[in-house]
Write an enzyme that holds these catalytic residues in place. Structure first.
Site, mmCIF file in Angstrom:
data_model
loop_
_atom_site.group_PDB
_atom_site.id
_atom_site.type_symbol
_atom_site.label_atom_id
_atom_site.label_comp_id
_atom_site.label_asym_id
_atom_site.label_seq_id
_atom_site.Cartn_x
_atom_site.Cartn_y
_atom_site.Cartn_z
ATOM 1 N N GLY A 1 0.838 -1.204 0.000
ATOM 2 C CA GLY A 1 0.000 0.000 0.000
ATOM 3 C C GLY A 1 0.869 1.249 0.000
ATOM 4 O O GLY A 1 1.959 1.250 0.550
ATOM 5 N N THR B 1 6.288 -6.920 1.266
ATOM 6 C CA THR B 1 7.381 -6.558 0.350
ATOM 7 C C THR B 1 8.724 -7.037 0.906
ATOM 8 O O THR B 1 9.574 -7.550 0.173
ATOM 9 C CB THR B 1 7.412 -5.024 0.176
ATOM 10 O OG1 THR B 1 6.138 -4.624 -0.314
ATOM 11 C CG2 THR B 1 8.489 -4.568 -0.778
ATOM 12 N N ASP C 1 0.675 1.758 9.350
ATOM 13 C CA ASP C 1 0.219 1.033 10.550
ATOM 14 C C ASP C 1 1.287 0.941 11.637
ATOM 15 O O ASP C 1 0.984 0.632 12.776
ATOM 16 C CB ASP C 1 -0.206 -0.392 10.173
ATOM 17 C CG ASP C 1 -1.485 -0.431 9.360
ATOM 18 O OD1 ASP C 1 -2.037 0.647 9.080
ATOM 19 O OD2 ASP C 1 -1.936 -1.537 9.013
ATOM 20 N N GLY D 1 -5.322 0.028 10.620
ATOM 21 C CA GLY D 1 -4.594 -0.736 11.645
ATOM 22 C C GLY D 1 -5.174 -2.132 11.692
ATOM 23 O O GLY D 1 -6.061 -2.402 12.495
ATOM 24 N N ARG D 2 -4.706 -2.997 10.774
ATOM 25 C CA ARG D 2 -5.334 -4.317 10.699
ATOM 26 C C ARG D 2 -4.882 -5.251 11.812
ATOM 27 O O ARG D 2 -5.686 -5.975 12.390
ATOM 28 C CB ARG D 2 -5.169 -4.969 9.327
ATOM 29 C CG ARG D 2 -3.794 -4.973 8.774
ATOM 30 C CD ARG D 2 -3.755 -5.440 7.320
ATOM 31 N NE ARG D 2 -4.521 -6.631 7.069
ATOM 32 C CZ ARG D 2 -5.503 -6.730 6.165
ATOM 33 N NH1 ARG D 2 -5.826 -5.702 5.436
ATOM 34 N NH2 ARG D 2 -6.121 -7.863 5.992
ATOM 35 N N HIS E 1 -8.709 5.599 3.301
ATOM 36 C CA HIS E 1 -7.457 5.918 2.614
ATOM 37 C C HIS E 1 -7.044 7.376 2.715
ATOM 38 O O HIS E 1 -5.929 7.725 2.302
ATOM 39 C CB HIS E 1 -7.545 5.467 1.153
ATOM 40 C CG HIS E 1 -7.649 3.977 1.037
ATOM 41 N ND1 HIS E 1 -8.825 3.313 1.245
ATOM 42 C CD2 HIS E 1 -6.711 3.032 0.804
ATOM 43 C CE1 HIS E 1 -8.613 2.011 1.121
ATOM 44 N NE2 HIS E 1 -7.346 1.813 0.854
ATOM 45 N N ARG F 1 -3.801 7.657 4.236
ATOM 46 C CA ARG F 1 -2.590 7.318 3.478
ATOM 47 C C ARG F 1 -2.240 8.376 2.446
ATOM 48 O O ARG F 1 -1.190 8.296 1.817
ATOM 49 C CB ARG F 1 -2.806 5.982 2.743
ATOM 50 C CG ARG F 1 -2.759 4.810 3.651
ATOM 51 C CD ARG F 1 -2.232 3.545 3.034
ATOM 52 N NE ARG F 1 -2.554 3.256 1.689
ATOM 53 C CZ ARG F 1 -3.086 2.090 1.270
ATOM 54 N NH1 ARG F 1 -3.397 1.167 2.160
ATOM 55 N NH2 ARG F 1 -3.286 1.866 0.013
HETATM 56 O O1 F6P Z 1 -1.134 -1.767 5.595
HETATM 57 C C1 F6P Z 1 -1.660 -0.509 5.625
HETATM 58 C C2 F6P Z 1 -3.131 -0.512 5.414
HETATM 59 O O2 F6P Z 1 -3.438 0.823 5.472
HETATM 60 C C3 F6P Z 1 -3.964 -1.355 6.374
HETATM 61 O O3 F6P Z 1 -4.230 -0.737 7.600
HETATM 62 C C4 F6P Z 1 -5.216 -1.586 5.581
HETATM 63 O O4 F6P Z 1 -5.915 -2.716 6.031
HETATM 64 C C5 F6P Z 1 -4.683 -1.769 4.215
HETATM 65 O O5 F6P Z 1 -3.514 -0.992 4.129
HETATM 66 C C6 F6P Z 1 -5.664 -1.393 3.123
HETATM 67 O O6 F6P Z 1 -5.053 -1.542 1.879
HETATM 68 P P1 F6P Z 1 -5.771 -1.416 0.456
HETATM 69 O O7 F6P Z 1 -7.169 -0.964 0.649
HETATM 70 O O8 F6P Z 1 -4.955 -0.413 -0.287
HETATM 71 O O9 F6P Z 1 -5.679 -2.767 -0.159
#
Ligand code: F6P
Length: 362
Positions: free
Chosen positions: A12, A119, A141, A184-185, A286, A289
């Site tokens: 991501g 990665t 995260d 934050g998974r 998102h 991010r």
């Molecule tokens: O690993 C970062 C993160 O933001 C996680 O918290 C989230 O679950 C994931 O990326 C979501 O990624 P995407 O929606 O881009 O597949």
């Protein structure tokens, strides 16, 4: 000695990726006269016909404040388990030899992989196959081991904190409970630190399965003290004591990657049903991010880029750059991907939150 090095960004995206790319290019070109090429879309760019571009000083001009990654990224298509259409449907196949062959074909002396757990696991496997690899840790995260902090995290905490500040005034005006779902998974760092900075009343993290009764009780106590609104911050990976994580798309329907989402709506719904209080849910998603990196992440990303080039010069491969205290150093990539950096339920930060009167689900 003149060299050609390559860099790719995987997983991501995250604020600060461009700072790393720029740091690598400037220190490699200005200090050493090396050539740098950028691989497009993570490891995807090394499958089939390689997709890459020259990274000159001109190519990285003006990118420091930009979010995302100029090289593109992908969190699909792991070359160690690549989805391939077969007679039996989609099968996951190890195509990493193609990556190795392409890197050699490009005449690259060392490859810098900037990314999270996924990665860096691929980087480790490629190193074992004989490719000289250097890792740079990235994730909003902050769940990677081997470094005190990853770049991108500080920006995300800033974005969530600002959102919490804004949500306070509307929650208070309407006497509502506002549930804010954040990323934050596996680790609740964003929820915890932005929750403390943004004065949340309740913080739910994956590391502490929450008791719903305790959540309601905290809201009740606030009301008894005269505060008719409450702010709940829930990490997407938080889950109730007697329940499961909220999954939006199962991994078998999403190339092996489980997509989380829905815990905010679940908590909001339970609160309004059990307590009869008007509740709203905000999923920041998102937004956390995106956009410009904070000064901290610009500096950390730049320092990581500079150190990655130093490691290549030293011939120190299979290493990941890392921040320890205030110093940038390096660790074995293996140490970074063995397990995750998660919030300690009995640690200092959780205790401070509780001492401040924040309920953490127990
Ligand atoms: O690993 C970062 C993160 O933001 C996680 O918290 C989230 O679950 C994931 O990326 C979501 O990624 P995407 O929606 O881009 O597949």
């Amino acid at each position: 000695m003149s060299r050609t090095i390559a860099i790719l960004t995987g997983g991501g995206d995250c604020p600060g990726l461009n700072a790393v790319i720029r740091g690598v290019v400037r220190s490699a070109v200005l200090q050493r006269g090396w050539r740098v090429i950028g691989i497009e879309d993570g490891f995807d760019g090394l499958l089939g016909e390689p997709r890459w571009r020259e990274l000159t000083l001109d190519a990285v001009r003006g990118i420091l404040p930009r979010g995302g990654t100029i090289l593109g990224t992908s969190n699909r298509g792991n070359p160690l388990a690549y989805p391939v259409e077969t007679n039996n449907g989609i099968e996951l196949v190890d195509v990493s030899d193609q990556v190795v062959a392409n890197v050699r074909e490009l005449g690259v002396d060392a490859l810098i992989a900037v990314g999270g757990d996924g990665t860096l696991k691929i980087a480790r496997a490629l190193q074992e196959k004989g490719l000289p690899m250097v890792g740079v840790p990235k994730t909003i995260d902050n769940d990677l081991r081997g470094t005190d902090v990853t770049f991108g995290y500080n920006t995300a905490v800033g974005i969530v904190t600002e959102a919490l500040d804004r949500l306070h005034s509307t929650a208070e005006s309407h006497h509502r409970v506002m549930v804010v779902e954040v990323m934050g998974r596996d680790a609740g760092w964003i929820a915890l630190e932005s929750g403390i900075a943004g004065s949340a009343d309740i913080i739910l993290v994956p590391e502490i399965p929450f008791k719903f009764d305790a959540v309601c009780e905290a809201i009740r106590q606030r009301r008894a003290r005269g505060s008719r609104f409450s702010i709940v911050v829930a990490a997407e990976g938080a889950f109730p004591f007697d329940g499961q994580k909220s999954v939006k798309v199962a991994s078998d329907k999403n190339l092996g990657v489980e997509r989380l989402g829905g815990i905010g709506a679940f908590v909001a719904n339970e609160i309004s049903q059990h307590m009869g209080i008007e509740t709203r849910v905000v999923v920041l998603g998102h937004v956390q991010r995106g956009g410009t990196p904070s000064p901290f992440d610009r500096i950390l990303g730049s320092r990581f880029g500079v150190r990655a080039v130093e490691l290549i010069e030293e011939g120190n491969y299979g290493r990941m750059v890392s921040l320890r205290g205030r110093s940038v150093c390096d660790v074995d990539i293996v140490d970074a991907v063995d397990s995750l950096n998660r919030v300690d339920p009995d640690g200092n930060l959780i205790k401070a939150a509780e001492a401040l009167g924040i309920m953490v689900g127990r």
